[in-house]
Design a protein around this motif. Structure first.
Motif, PDB file in Angstrom:
ATOM      1  N   LEU A 110      37.118  41.109 -32.378  1.00  0.00           N
ATOM      2  CA  LEU A 110      35.917  40.160 -31.721  1.00  0.00           C
ATOM      3  C   LEU A 110      34.653  40.330 -32.709  1.00  0.00           C
ATOM      4  CD1 LEU A 110      34.943  38.186 -29.740  1.00  0.00           C
ATOM      5  CD2 LEU A 110      34.514  40.361 -28.382  1.00  0.00           C
ATOM      6  N   ALA A 111      34.668  41.737 -33.015  1.00  0.00           N
ATOM      7  CA  ALA A 111      33.362  42.433 -33.897  1.00  0.00           C
ATOM      8  C   ALA A 111      33.712  41.718 -35.164  1.00  0.00           C
ATOM      9  CB  ALA A 111      33.321  43.884 -33.725  1.00  0.00           C
ATOM     10  N   GLN A 112      35.009  41.741 -35.769  1.00  0.00           N
ATOM     11  CA  GLN A 112      35.058  41.052 -37.242  1.00  0.00           C
ATOM     12  C   GLN A 112      34.904  39.576 -37.035  1.00  0.00           C
ATOM     13  OE1 GLN A 112      39.241  42.329 -37.883  1.00  0.00           O
ATOM     14  NE2 GLN A 112      38.632  44.181 -38.716  1.00  0.00           N
ATOM     15  N   PHE A 113      35.330  38.989 -36.027  1.00  0.00           N
ATOM     16  CA  PHE A 113      34.947  37.409 -35.854  1.00  0.00           C
ATOM     17  C   PHE A 113      33.637  37.021 -35.985  1.00  0.00           C
ATOM     18  CE2 PHE A 113      34.625  34.076 -32.508  1.00  0.00           C
ATOM     19  CZ  PHE A 113      35.049  32.988 -33.354  1.00  0.00           C
ATOM     20  N   LYS A 114      32.745  37.734 -35.167  1.00  0.00           N
ATOM     21  CA  LYS A 114      31.622  37.587 -34.875  1.00  0.00           C
ATOM     22  C   LYS A 114      30.832  37.912 -36.176  1.00  0.00           C
ATOM     23  CE  LYS A 114      30.950  37.914 -30.034  1.00  0.00           C
ATOM     24  NZ  LYS A 114      30.088  38.309 -28.881  1.00  0.00           N
ATOM     25  N   ALA A 115      31.013  38.834 -36.946  1.00  0.00           N
ATOM     26  CA  ALA A 115      30.311  39.252 -38.098  1.00  0.00           C
ATOM     27  C   ALA A 115      30.699  38.241 -39.454  1.00  0.00           C
ATOM     28  CB  ALA A 115      30.638  40.647 -38.490  1.00  0.00           C
ATOM     29  N   GLN A 116      32.019  37.939 -39.554  1.00  0.00           N
ATOM     30  CA  GLN A 116      32.792  37.300 -40.725  1.00  0.00           C
ATOM     31  C   GLN A 116      32.564  35.725 -40.535  1.00  0.00           C
ATOM     32  OE1 GLN A 116      36.586  38.895 -41.314  1.00  0.00           O
ATOM     33  NE2 GLN A 116      35.703  41.007 -41.420  1.00  0.00           N
ATOM     34  N   VAL A 117      32.574  35.354 -39.360  1.00  0.00           N
ATOM     35  CA  VAL A 117      32.846  33.924 -38.989  1.00  0.00           C
ATOM     36  C   VAL A 117      31.688  33.309 -38.313  1.00  0.00           C
ATOM     37  CG1 VAL A 117      34.365  32.072 -37.953  1.00  0.00           C
ATOM     38  CG2 VAL A 117      35.511  34.153 -38.797  1.00  0.00           C
ATOM     39  N   VAL A 118      31.529  33.774 -37.141  1.00  0.00           N
ATOM     40  CA  VAL A 118      30.492  33.005 -36.341  1.00  0.00           C
ATOM     41  C   VAL A 118      29.064  33.130 -36.869  1.00  0.00           C
ATOM     42  CG1 VAL A 118      29.441  33.042 -34.043  1.00  0.00           C
ATOM     43  CG2 VAL A 118      31.719  33.595 -34.012  1.00  0.00           C
ATOM     44  N   ARG A 119      28.645  33.977 -37.219  1.00  0.00           N
ATOM     45  CA  ARG A 119      27.231  34.271 -37.715  1.00  0.00           C
ATOM     46  C   ARG A 119      26.929  33.186 -39.154  1.00  0.00           C
ATOM     47  NH1 ARG A 119      26.703  40.819 -37.178  1.00  0.00           N
ATOM     48  NH2 ARG A 119      26.861  40.858 -34.907  1.00  0.00           N
ATOM     49  N   PRO A 120      27.877  33.338 -39.942  1.00  0.00           N
ATOM     50  CA  PRO A 120      27.675  32.477 -41.152  1.00  0.00           C
ATOM     51  C   PRO A 120      27.631  31.188 -40.924  1.00  0.00           C
ATOM     52  CG  PRO A 120      29.612  33.975 -41.594  1.00  0.00           C
ATOM     53  CD  PRO A 120      28.851  34.455 -40.517  1.00  0.00           C
ATOM     54  N   GLN A 121      28.751  31.033 -40.212  1.00  0.00           N
ATOM     55  CA  GLN A 121      28.992  29.513 -40.004  1.00  0.00           C
ATOM     56  C   GLN A 121      28.252  28.732 -39.058  1.00  0.00           C
ATOM     57  OE1 GLN A 121      30.924  27.949 -41.627  1.00  0.00           O
ATOM     58  NE2 GLN A 121      32.570  29.180 -42.707  1.00  0.00           N
ATOM     59  N   LEU A 122      27.834  29.603 -38.044  1.00  0.00           N
ATOM     60  CA  LEU A 122      26.678  29.260 -36.975  1.00  0.00           C
ATOM     61  C   LEU A 122      25.462  29.061 -37.955  1.00  0.00           C
ATOM     62  CD1 LEU A 122      25.983  28.590 -34.260  1.00  0.00           C
ATOM     63  CD2 LEU A 122      25.558  30.862 -33.854  1.00  0.00           C
ATOM     64  N   ALA A 123      25.135  29.714 -38.716  1.00  0.00           N
ATOM     65  CA  ALA A 123      23.814  29.194 -39.403  1.00  0.00           C
ATOM     66  C   ALA A 123      24.007  28.034 -40.335  1.00  0.00           C
ATOM     67  CB  ALA A 123      23.579  30.831 -40.371  1.00  0.00           C
ATOM     68  N   ARG A 124      25.278  27.791 -40.670  1.00  0.00           N
ATOM     69  CA  ARG A 124      25.418  26.701 -41.638  1.00  0.00           C
ATOM     70  C   ARG A 124      25.373  25.411 -40.466  1.00  0.00           C
ATOM     71  NH1 ARG A 124      30.438  26.326 -45.318  1.00  0.00           N
ATOM     72  NH2 ARG A 124      29.336  24.586 -46.112  1.00  0.00           N
ATOM     73  N   LEU A 125      25.942  25.476 -39.392  1.00  0.00           N
ATOM     74  CA  LEU A 125      25.844  24.372 -38.561  1.00  0.00           C
ATOM     75  C   LEU A 125      24.446  23.850 -37.967  1.00  0.00           C
ATOM     76  CD1 LEU A 125      28.900  25.247 -36.232  1.00  0.00           C
ATOM     77  CD2 LEU A 125      28.596  23.426 -38.005  1.00  0.00           C
ATOM     78  N   LYS A 126      23.693  25.323 -37.571  1.00  0.00           N
ATOM     79  CA  LYS A 126      22.435  24.927 -37.361  1.00  0.00           C
ATOM     80  C   LYS A 126      21.507  24.362 -38.611  1.00  0.00           C
ATOM     81  CE  LYS A 126      21.875  28.500 -33.700  1.00  0.00           C
ATOM     82  NZ  LYS A 126      21.378  29.907 -33.284  1.00  0.00           N
ATOM     83  N   GLN A 127      21.826  24.627 -39.832  1.00  0.00           N
ATOM     84  CA  GLN A 127      21.026  24.179 -40.878  1.00  0.00           C
ATOM     85  C   GLN A 127      21.384  22.894 -41.045  1.00  0.00           C
ATOM     86  OE1 GLN A 127      18.480  25.812 -42.806  1.00  0.00           O
ATOM     87  NE2 GLN A 127      18.447  23.596 -43.440  1.00  0.00           N
ATOM     88  N   LEU A 128      22.609  22.295 -40.751  1.00  0.00           N
ATOM     89  CA  LEU A 128      23.078  20.908 -40.854  1.00  0.00           C
ATOM     90  C   LEU A 128      22.484  20.052 -39.866  1.00  0.00           C
ATOM     91  CD1 LEU A 128      26.925  21.497 -41.547  1.00  0.00           C
ATOM     92  CD2 LEU A 128      25.228  20.292 -43.164  1.00  0.00           C
ATOM     93  N   ASP A 129      22.383  20.688 -38.469  1.00  0.00           N
ATOM     94  CA  ASP A 129      21.524  19.942 -37.542  1.00  0.00           C
ATOM     95  C   ASP A 129      20.190  19.877 -37.923  1.00  0.00           C
ATOM     96  OD1 ASP A 129      23.794  19.688 -36.245  1.00  0.00           O
ATOM     97  OD2 ASP A 129      23.492  21.529 -34.820  1.00  0.00           O
ATOM     98  N   GLU A 130      19.424  20.823 -38.385  1.00  0.00           N
ATOM     99  CA  GLU A 130      17.930  20.548 -38.807  1.00  0.00           C
ATOM    100  C   GLU A 130      17.821  19.487 -39.843  1.00  0.00           C
ATOM    101  OE1 GLU A 130      15.358  22.014 -37.459  1.00  0.00           O
ATOM    102  OE2 GLU A 130      16.566  22.970 -35.995  1.00  0.00           O
ATOM    103  N   ASN A 131      18.674  19.553 -40.743  1.00  0.00           N
ATOM    104  CA  ASN A 131      18.626  18.573 -41.810  1.00  0.00           C
ATOM    105  C   ASN A 131      18.641  16.940 -41.355  1.00  0.00           C
ATOM    106  OD1 ASN A 131      18.430  20.655 -43.834  1.00  0.00           O
ATOM    107  ND2 ASN A 131      20.567  20.452 -44.225  1.00  0.00           N
ATOM    108  N   VAL A 132      19.869  16.847 -40.510  1.00  0.00           N
ATOM    109  CA  VAL A 132      20.011  15.617 -39.554  1.00  0.00           C
ATOM    110  C   VAL A 132      18.740  15.260 -38.853  1.00  0.00           C
ATOM    111  CG1 VAL A 132      21.374  14.248 -37.995  1.00  0.00           C
ATOM    112  CG2 VAL A 132      22.189  15.789 -39.557  1.00  0.00           C
ATOM    113  N   LYS A 133      18.124  16.226 -38.192  1.00  0.00           N
ATOM    114  CA  LYS A 133      16.919  15.860 -37.403  1.00  0.00           C
ATOM    115  C   LYS A 133      15.672  15.539 -38.405  1.00  0.00           C
ATOM    116  CE  LYS A 133      18.227  18.805 -33.377  1.00  0.00           C
ATOM    117  NZ  LYS A 133      17.738  20.178 -32.882  1.00  0.00           N
ATOM    118  N   LEU A 134      15.390  16.215 -39.400  1.00  0.00           N
ATOM    119  CA  LEU A 134      14.500  16.146 -40.233  1.00  0.00           C
ATOM    120  C   LEU A 134      14.780  14.252 -40.996  1.00  0.00           C
ATOM    121  CD1 LEU A 134      14.119  19.337 -42.161  1.00  0.00           C
ATOM    122  CD2 LEU A 134      12.505  18.315 -40.324  1.00  0.00           C
TER     123      LEU A 134
END
Length: 475
Positions: free
Chosen positions: A440-464
């Motif tokens: 679970l620690a590996q999953f959150k560090a290696q997958v969730v954090r970087p991919q979540l940041a990308r998803l949020k950035q994409l959402d922000e770009n769409v809103k802008l």
């Protein structure tokens, strides 16, 4: 006066002496006031013109010749010829490479491998030779599919000299025949994954929104499969729902081959946010997990059949369409065409398979000590199915029909807890266990954090982009 008279006398004497010249040239005049007579070419003028032309031509020949004669002669350079021994040239034979004429055949729906061999004039003995020589690629010949390609190399007499086919996605198998000898070689293909991102907003259907976002129908289907445990894409979808997806497409030998896998996805349905992240576990298996590390695949499918509409809801009392009286309806009816596959809602063991009054062809699956599911009105059962058999979630157990008390083809589906029917649409399904602590620690560090940041950035770009588009339309 004496001098002038003397000049006049000399002029008269000259005129008398040259009287014939003055008579001939008396009409020449340089006066601007007199009328000019046309010039006539007389003999003297022709002689003068010819003399001038002759002098011009002679100067063109005489002067260069005179210049050459005056030039100092140069002594020629002496050259010495020496014998040179050359190596003996071996005879060169030029042979053009042989181009093999491979014939490509694409599998058509309903076509078998023996049908393909027969279409090329090959017999069952040729097919058997291929099966015997395929080795590790034999499994690819047992399950061919429409669109798959086979290449055949035939001899001058129509005999089978070779065959090529895909052993798997990344390797091509080639079998060459030389008389009774067969040689199998595997040729690796150049596989490449290319990442894409897509964002869509629902205004009519999920597939329409996916197509506008540049996703293939197959990739939209994979997105729906990820969230089908939480979202009913027939009833729960609303205008304004949105999704953001990061996914791979697979290219083979530089050309598009097929859709790959979803890397990360977010779906907002009626204000509820659902996420899915791809993660390779320590045992090598790959799965999709929510942000809290729980598997996306729940213990039970919310709906075990692809349906067109719900024809009857779960109800404590309804007017039975055949019996004509009030009667409780302890399940949900999903209308679908006859023959539509029915899937097991979860892992379990077949507890009952047979005819049940009212239900027609009926199957009950026991999933645990307290939970079971039931499926009625089947047209037929899946092949090889029997009581006591273990089934996996999603496995086909039968097909939609209208056996028993039914007015049209549909699946009657029940979810039972301790033998009591519960509404499949509202019952709280048990949550699967999250990943172990270390993973679970590996999953959150290696997958969730970087991919979540990308998803949020994409959402922000769409809103802008939407804000900028709105400002532009206002202007």
């Amino acid at each position: 006066m004496a001098h002038a008279a003397r000049k006049q006398a000399i002029r008269r004497k000259a005129q008398r002496r040259h009287s014939h010249f003055y008579e001939r040239c008396s009409h020449w005049s340089f006066s601007r006031h007199g009328e000019a007579e046309p010039i006539r070419w007389h003999r003297e003028r022709w002689v003068l013109a010819g003399t001038a032309l002759l002098i011009t031509l002679l100067s063109g020949f005489i002067l260069p010749a005179w210049a050459s004669a005056m030039r100092t002669p140069t002594s020629p350079m002496a050259h010495t010829l020496l014998p040179l021994a050359l190596p003996k040239a071996s005879p060169v034979t030029t042979q053009s490479p042989t181009v093999e004429d491979w014939q490509r055949v694409q599998v058509q729906p309903g076509q078998t491998l023996s049908d393909i061999f027969a279409s090329l004039g090959l017999g069952m003995s040729d097919l058997q030779r291929v099966m015997d020589s395929a080795g590790s690629a034999t499994s690819a010949l047992h399950s061919i599919r429409p669109g798959q390609e086979f290449d055949f190399l035939l001899g001058h007499d129509g005999s089978l000299a070779g065959i090529r086919f895909d052993r798997d996605q990344a390797n091509r198998a080639m079998i060459r025949f030389d008389g009774a000898t067969a040689k199998l070689t595997l040729q690796p293909r150049d596989m490449d994954k290319r990442e894409h991102v897509a964002h869509g907003t629902i205004d009519s259907s999920l597939y329409a929104a996916g197509a506008r976002a540049g996703m293939s129908a197959g990739m939209v289907g994979k997105l729906a499969d990820l969230f089908k445990y939480d979202i009913d894409f027939v009833q729960d979808l609303r205008v304004g729902d949105s999704f953001t997806v990061i996914y791979d497409d697979i290219y083979r030998d530089g050309s598009y081959y097929t859709e790959g896998d979803i890397v990360a996805a977010e779906f907002v349905n009626q204000g509820h946010r659902y996420t899915a992240y791809r993660f390779k576990k320590s045992d090598g298996s790959v799965g999709w997990f929510s942000e809290d590390g729980r598997p996306i695949q729940k213990s039970f499918l919310r709906i075990p059949v692809d349906f067109t509409r719900i024809s009857s809801q779960f109800s404590a009392g309804r007017m039975h369409p055949i019996l004509g009286r009030m009667r409780a309806h302890k399940g949900v009816d999903y209308a679908a065409p006859t023959g539509t596959p029915i899937h097991a809602a979860g892992d379990g063991v077949i507890k009952y398979r047979g005819w049940m009054n009212g239900y027609g062809n009926f199957v009950i699956i026991q999933h645990s000590g307290t939970i079971s599911t039931a499926y009625g009105h089947m047209s037929r059962y899946a092949a090889g199915e029997r009581v006591g058999q273990h089934v996996r979630q999603g496995q086909v157990i039968g097909y939609v029909g209208m056996t028993g008390l039914a007015t049209g083809p549909h699946l009657h589906y029940e979810f039972r807890v301790n033998g009591v029917q519960r509404n499949p649409q509202t019952v709280t399904l048990p949550k699967p266990e999250p990943l172990p602590a270390v993973q679970l620690a590996q999953f959150k560090a290696q997958v969730v954090r970087p991919q979540l940041a990308r998803l949020k950035q994409l959402d922000e770009n769409v809103k802008l982009a939407k804000v900028a588009s709105g400002r532009h339309s206002d202007n």
